[in-house]
Design an enzyme around this catalytic site. Structure first.
Site, short mmCIF file in Angstrom:
data_model
loop_
_atom_site.label_atom_id
_atom_site.label_comp_id
_atom_site.label_asym_id
_atom_site.label_seq_id
_atom_site.Cartn_x
_atom_site.Cartn_y
_atom_site.Cartn_z
N PHE A 57 18.32 -3.10 4.71
CA PHE A 57 17.38 -2.18 4.08
C PHE A 57 16.74 -2.84 2.85
O PHE A 57 15.54 -2.72 2.61
CB PHE A 57 18.08 -0.91 3.59
N ASP A 68 4.95 2.81 6.76
CA ASP A 68 4.89 1.48 7.39
C ASP A 68 4.82 1.70 8.88
O ASP A 68 5.56 2.52 9.42
CB ASP A 68 6.16 0.68 7.07
N HIS A 73 17.50 11.71 -6.65
CA HIS A 73 17.17 11.99 -5.24
C HIS A 73 18.08 11.09 -4.41
O HIS A 73 17.97 9.86 -4.47
CB HIS A 73 15.69 11.66 -5.00
N SER A 117 18.00 16.27 -5.44
CA SER A 117 17.47 16.51 -4.09
C SER A 117 18.14 15.55 -3.12
O SER A 117 18.63 14.49 -3.51
CB SER A 117 15.95 16.34 -4.08
N GLU A 151 17.80 13.60 0.67
CA GLU A 151 16.90 13.18 1.75
C GLU A 151 17.68 13.06 3.07
O GLU A 151 18.75 12.47 3.12
CB GLU A 151 16.27 11.83 1.37
P1 FAD Z 1 1.00 3.14 -1.35
O1 FAD Z 1 1.25 3.80 -2.65
O2 FAD Z 1 -0.28 3.41 -0.65
O3 FAD Z 1 1.16 1.57 -1.58
C1 FAD Z 1 1.29 0.69 -0.48
C2 FAD Z 1 0.93 -0.72 -0.90
O4 FAD Z 1 -0.47 -0.82 -1.09
C3 FAD Z 1 1.55 -1.15 -2.24
O5 FAD Z 1 1.84 -2.53 -2.15
C4 FAD Z 1 0.46 -0.89 -3.25
O6 FAD Z 1 0.58 -1.72 -4.39
C5 FAD Z 1 -0.78 -1.21 -2.43
N1 FAD Z 1 -1.97 -0.42 -2.79
C6 FAD Z 1 -2.03 0.92 -2.99
N2 FAD Z 1 -3.30 1.30 -3.26
C7 FAD Z 1 -4.05 0.17 -3.21
C8 FAD Z 1 -5.45 -0.11 -3.37
N3 FAD Z 1 -6.31 0.88 -3.63
N4 FAD Z 1 -5.87 -1.39 -3.24
C9 FAD Z 1 -4.98 -2.38 -2.96
N5 FAD Z 1 -3.66 -2.19 -2.80
C10 FAD Z 1 -3.21 -0.94 -2.92
N6 FAD Z 1 8.17 5.51 5.02
C11 FAD Z 1 7.99 6.19 6.17
O7 FAD Z 1 7.44 5.67 7.13
N7 FAD Z 1 8.47 7.48 6.29
C12 FAD Z 1 9.07 8.12 5.27
O8 FAD Z 1 9.48 9.27 5.42
C13 FAD Z 1 9.26 7.42 4.03
N8 FAD Z 1 9.83 8.01 2.96
C14 FAD Z 1 9.90 7.35 1.77
C15 FAD Z 1 10.43 8.01 0.64
C16 FAD Z 1 10.50 7.36 -0.59
C17 FAD Z 1 11.03 8.11 -1.79
C18 FAD Z 1 10.08 6.02 -0.70
C19 FAD Z 1 10.18 5.29 -2.02
C20 FAD Z 1 9.56 5.35 0.40
C21 FAD Z 1 9.46 6.00 1.64
N9 FAD Z 1 8.92 5.39 2.77
C22 FAD Z 1 8.77 6.09 3.94
C23 FAD Z 1 8.49 3.98 2.71
C24 FAD Z 1 7.01 3.86 2.37
O9 FAD Z 1 6.22 4.46 3.37
C25 FAD Z 1 6.70 2.37 2.27
O10 FAD Z 1 7.29 1.83 1.11
C26 FAD Z 1 5.22 2.01 2.37
O11 FAD Z 1 5.13 0.60 2.58
C27 FAD Z 1 4.42 2.32 1.13
O12 FAD Z 1 4.21 3.65 0.99
P2 FAD Z 1 3.55 4.21 -0.38
O13 FAD Z 1 3.35 5.64 -0.17
O14 FAD Z 1 4.31 3.76 -1.55
O15 FAD Z 1 2.14 3.44 -0.31
#
Ligand code: FAD
Length: 288
Positions: free
Chosen positions: A213, A103, A263, A9, A11
């Site tokens: 990055f 973020d 990806h 895939s 991105e």
């Molecule tokens: P989560 O899985 O919610 O985790 C975030 C943090 O919170 C982690 O440190 C985790 O350990 C902690 N956490 C989770 N659940 C809990 C809980 N219940 N209690 C306490 N701590 C917890 N960002 C963008 O803005 N736009 C994008 O399009 C984008 N695309 C991405 C694509 C990929 C493939 C990747 C790997 C990252 C992408 N990101 C994007 C970045 C991402 O949004 C950031 O890394 C963000 O900080 C975390 O997102 P997450 O979905 O992993 O969060």
């Protein structure tokens, strides 16, 4: 593992300039020539570039006919806003979403955070509650740990919660050490997590950008790679040739040892990803 089972895939991000929009059809066509399983389009958390995701998705689908998955973040948002977006995507024929926390942009006011859904696991649960199994949901995985996690076990638990909430698969943050990925996959296997975990691949083309990055997302650049990139930073061709070798070797190690796909973070540049593709000898459909 047979070739058919391996899923590639690409991105993209929503173009930020009129020139970027003008180039989007050619970019999408160039990448579509190798027939990825799907494209994905990033989403600016907290308000930036959000309409751009939808517009990019529509144009890429029109241009290529290839499935395109929007990224969707929950930080700084509400159930109502996310619900409206999901409806919009569903009406546009979308069946796959990359569900993330996101973020907040550095410019966001602190009053915007954190939104009604705090973590990606809550977003996945919300999508499942409101749309059942309509969408295939991908989430993010961090073989080298998310930079804000308390520790690797806590981060792993957070990952598991996303799978338990209903995610179908994961795409990893990029990394340059294959062992970090295989260690993560092994932990998943031990924890009974069986969804595909697809490595995210960052082509190396620019020393300053990669350093920036990597510092932001917590990806480790091993010392030997960092030193070579520093040495070649003013010699674009040497840097890109070295980067191609390093990343191709990583991809080969991943595929040879069972990764279910790759990806590619294309950064809206077709050439680095397609060079990697050719270097790896990945299938190029006839006529492309
Ligand atoms: P989560 O899985 O919610 O985790 C975030 C943090 O919170 C982690 O440190 C985790 O350990 C902690 N956490 C989770 N659940 C809990 C809980 N219940 N209690 C306490 N701590 C917890 N960002 C963008 O803005 N736009 C994008 O399009 C984008 N695309 C991405 C694509 C990929 C493939 C990747 C790997 C990252 C992408 N990101 C994007 C970045 C991402 O949004 C950031 O890394 C963000 O900080 C975390 O997102 P997450 O979905 O992993 O969060």
């Amino acid at each position: 593992m047979t070739a058919q089972k391996i899923q590639f895939s690409f991105e993209l991000f929503p173009p930020r300039t009129p020139a970027g929009w003008d180039k989007l059809p050619a970019l999408a066509s160039a990448l579509a020539a190798v027939q990825p399983a799907f494209f994905s389009v990033t989403y600016g958390a907290g308000g930036s570039e959000q309409n751009g995701t939808y517009d990019t998705l529509i144009r890429v689908v029109e241009q290529t006919g290839i499935e395109t998955a929007p990224h969707l973040t929950c930080i700084g948002s509400t159930r109502a806003r996310i619900g409206a977006l999901l409806d919009q995507y569903r009406a546009a024929g979308v069946t796959r979403i990359v569900a993330l926390r996101g973020d907040l942009p550095a410019t966001a006011a602190s009053s915007e955070a954190p939104g009604e859904l705090r973590y990606a696991s809550e977003l996945v649960a919300f999508i499942r509650e409101t749309h059942g199994d309509h969408f295939t949901l991908e989430v993010a995985a961090y073989p080298e740990m998310h930079p804000q996690a308390a520790n690797p076990d806590a981060d792993f638990d957070a990952f598991r919660r996303k799978i338990d909430a209903g995610a179908d698969g994961a795409v990893t943050q990029y990394f340059f050490t294959a062992e970090a990925y295989f260690d993560f996959v092994e932990r998943c296997t031990r924890a009974g997590i069986t969804v595909p975990i697809v490595p995210g691949i960052m082509p190396i083309t620019n020393h300053a950008q990669l350093t920036r990055f990597s510092a932001a997302c917590g990806a480790d650049i091993p010392r030997w790679i960092r030193l070579r990139l520093e040495q070649y930073q003013d010699d674009k061709a040497a840097l890109q040739d070295f980067g191609l070798e390093v990343v191709a070797r990583l991809c080969r190690a991943l595929l040879d040892n069972g990764a279910p796909g790759l990806h590619f973070y294309t950064l809206n540049q077709a050439e680095p990803t397609l060079r990697l593709w050719q270097h790896l000898g990945l299938p190029t459909p006839t006529g492309s």
